[in-house]
Design a protein around this motif. Structure first.
Motif, mmCIF file in Angstrom:
data_model
loop_
_atom_site.group_PDB
_atom_site.id
_atom_site.type_symbol
_atom_site.label_atom_id
_atom_site.label_comp_id
_atom_site.label_asym_id
_atom_site.label_seq_id
_atom_site.Cartn_x
_atom_site.Cartn_y
_atom_site.Cartn_z
ATOM 1 N N ARG A 143 -29.282 -30.826 -38.058
ATOM 2 C CA ARG A 143 -30.401 -29.888 -37.985
ATOM 3 C C ARG A 143 -31.719 -30.456 -38.503
ATOM 4 N N PRO A 144 -31.737 -31.243 -39.583
ATOM 5 C CA PRO A 144 -33.044 -31.752 -40.031
ATOM 6 C C PRO A 144 -33.724 -32.682 -39.028
ATOM 7 N N HIS A 145 -32.943 -33.228 -38.106
ATOM 8 C CA HIS A 145 -33.494 -34.182 -37.151
ATOM 9 C C HIS A 145 -33.559 -33.605 -35.738
ATOM 10 N N ASP A 146 -33.219 -32.334 -35.575
ATOM 11 C CA ASP A 146 -32.995 -31.768 -34.242
ATOM 12 C C ASP A 146 -34.284 -31.695 -33.426
ATOM 13 N N LEU A 147 -34.165 -32.177 -32.189
ATOM 14 C CA LEU A 147 -35.283 -32.122 -31.249
ATOM 15 C C LEU A 147 -35.002 -31.213 -30.066
#
Length: 515
Positions: A143-147
């Motif tokens: 989630r912290p990196h989700d695009l």
């Protein structure tokens, strides 16, 4: 109407691509200017766009559902696995870098502007943009990196509908669990659910859907029935687990086609047109005996030509291909498969293996270059009666033909492909979608094998259009299209309740220090 919506999923292969295409077709029928969008796609099935870039094949098919040509903005990031834990990353249609998972996620701050810029561009030119999520919306480790899922929805202020596949079981739990694992700010954008591939009487499901509404405060916007024969352009190899349907033959005999299921198989939609012919049975296989006894073997594209060629040798498939060629068994290689059929591969780019011996069935040497060839082609097939032909190229390899016979001719006057005996090869994907080319090739195979096979009469383009129309019909008949259009126009309603536990604790961000 002006806006966008994200169709997310509880997992991969729940039908996001198909439903996105269906919603696009429905909206286009209403006179709404609509475009598809997938921020980040991991797929080895790709297409070349009118603006000279490369995007996921599914987004090109969704563009067809909208009645518009595909363009790079529809899939700004395409991840193409090249080996274990390594991928080529295509940004706005062009190869940008090779990476592993951790390095890729560390680049989110660079990639998100490209994603949001592409989405903003489409929203500025179309009345509606139907976005497809990737994998599961609740991959909380990412989630912290989700695009592509809730990271995109949050950044764009976009309403979300979550899709579950009831055919695999546990759909209601998956819908609730997906929502409940999202943090409250993400949950605020999830406005409803869709259940896909339901078999039987939908009234049996109604009590569960009503309980889901009571638990979450969100409605189910429709239950789509299980439907055979849609065969939408797939984007990952999960689709290979479902056999392609076989249409009844027109004549007494049928043609058996074996497609080698390479570990990094790409653009396997090349054979969809074969399966659309009556009496042609197409199956993907890793069995050397299937290869030996088939009427036609297709060696398809791959994202790792040298690695998959080594796999052919380890598994005995290479020996089976050589044996069938020696006995006159027809074999067709496309792109990477064509490269494997040649005498030699020189690769200092993809596998960095240097000089590698090919299968030696065609007088071709292939050298790999850093610059990828991305091109659309039109031409003819002099080797198959002069029929109209064409296709598209997506490759680092550049074959040099040193004999045999060219069987395709580009409108530019350049020869394409090579044939020797019963072995055929081409760099063009999509050549089998040309009806006269496909049918002449199959007719020759049938004639040489003594089979009484007869071709169909429906153009493959019409078959594809009919499939898209069926998707539009299913959406119109089984989804609350008024609610979908309202979400696109107005966004998620305010005040949606938070489903407990209301999000998992956020994982620590991957940084250089945490490697």
């Amino acid at each position: 109407m002006s806006g966008a919506i994200l169709l997310a999923g509880t997992a991969s292969d729940v039908g996001k691509s198909v439903i996105t295409a269906g919603v696009c077709r429905h909206l286009a029928r209403q006179g709404i200017a609509v475009a598809p969008f997938k921020a980040q796609n991991m797929a080895l099935n790709a297409a070349v766009t009118v603006d000279g870039g490369e995007i996921g094949r599914a987004q090109a098919a969704q563009a067809a559902a909208c009645g518009i040509p595909p363009e790079t903005a529809m899939n700004p990031i395409l991840i193409k696995p090249t080996a274990a834990h390594r991928s080529q990353v295509v940004v706005m249609g062009r190869p940008a870098f090779d990476t592993g998972a951790r390095d890729y996620h560390a680049r989110r701050h660079v990639l998100m502007p490209a994603v949001l810029g592409a989405l903003s561009d489409l929203k500025g030119r179309f009345d509606a943009v139907v976005c497809e999520g990737a994998g599961s919306a609740a991959e909380i480790n990412l989630r912290p990196h989700d695009l592509a899922n809730m990271g995109l929805a949050r950044a764009a202020g976009m309403p979300v509908v979550v899709i579950a596949d009831i055919d695999r079981g546990g759909a209601l739990a998956a819908l609730y669990g997906t929502l409940a694992l999202l943090e409250p700010e993400d949950q605020a954008l999830v406005a409803g659910f869709v259940v896909n591939r339901f078999r039987g009487d939908p009234r049996v499901l109604e009590p569960g859907l009503e309980q889901l509404r009571e638990l979450t405060g969100r409605p189910c916007l429709g239950v789509l029935p299980h439907a055979d024969g849609l065969d939408f352009d797939a984007e990952d190899s999960l689709a290979l687990d479902r056999p392609l349907p076989v249409l009844p033959p027109v004549g007494p005999d049928r043609i058996d086609v074996a497609v080698v299921r390479l570990p990094l198989i790409s653009n396997f939609t090349d054979v969809d047109a074969l399966a659309a012919e009556p009496g042609v049975a197409v199956r993907f296989t890793t069995d050397p005996e299937d290869v030996r006894r088939a009427d036609l073997v297709v060696l398809p594209g791959t994202k790792n030509t040298v690695g998959d060629l080594a796999w052919l040798r380890r598994t005995g498939l290479a020996e089976a291909i050589v044996d069938r060629a020696a006995s006159g068994g027809p074999t067709l290689g496309v792109c990477g498969g064509y490269q494997m059929l040649g005498r030699e591969i020189v690769d200092t780019v993809e596998s960095k293996a240097g000089v590698v011996a090919g299968l030696g069935l065609l007088p071709v040497t292939c050298e790999f270059f850093e610059e990828k060839t991305l091109a659309l082609h039109t031409g003819t097939a002099p080797g198959l009666g002069g029929a109209a032909a064409g296709g598209y190229s997506i490759r680092h390899g550049r074959p040099a033909v040193e004999g045999g016979r060219a069987w395709l001719l580009d409108d530019s006057g350049a020869d394409e492909g090579c044939a020797s005996g019963s072995v055929w090869g081409t760099s063009w994907h999509g050549v089998l979608e040309h009806d006269d080319v496909r049918r002449e090739l199959l007719a020759r195979i049938a004639r040489d094998a003594g089979l009484d096979w007869k071709a169909g009469t429906k153009p493959f383009a019409a078959v594809r259009e009919r499939r898209l129309d069926r998707l539009g019909d299913l959406v119109a008949e089984h989804l609350d299209t008024a609610a979908l259009e309202d979400l696109i126009a107005r966004g998620a309603p305010a005040g949606l309740p938070v489903a407990p536990p209301g999000g998992a604790p956020r994982p620590r961000m991957w940084t250089e220090e945490s490697h």
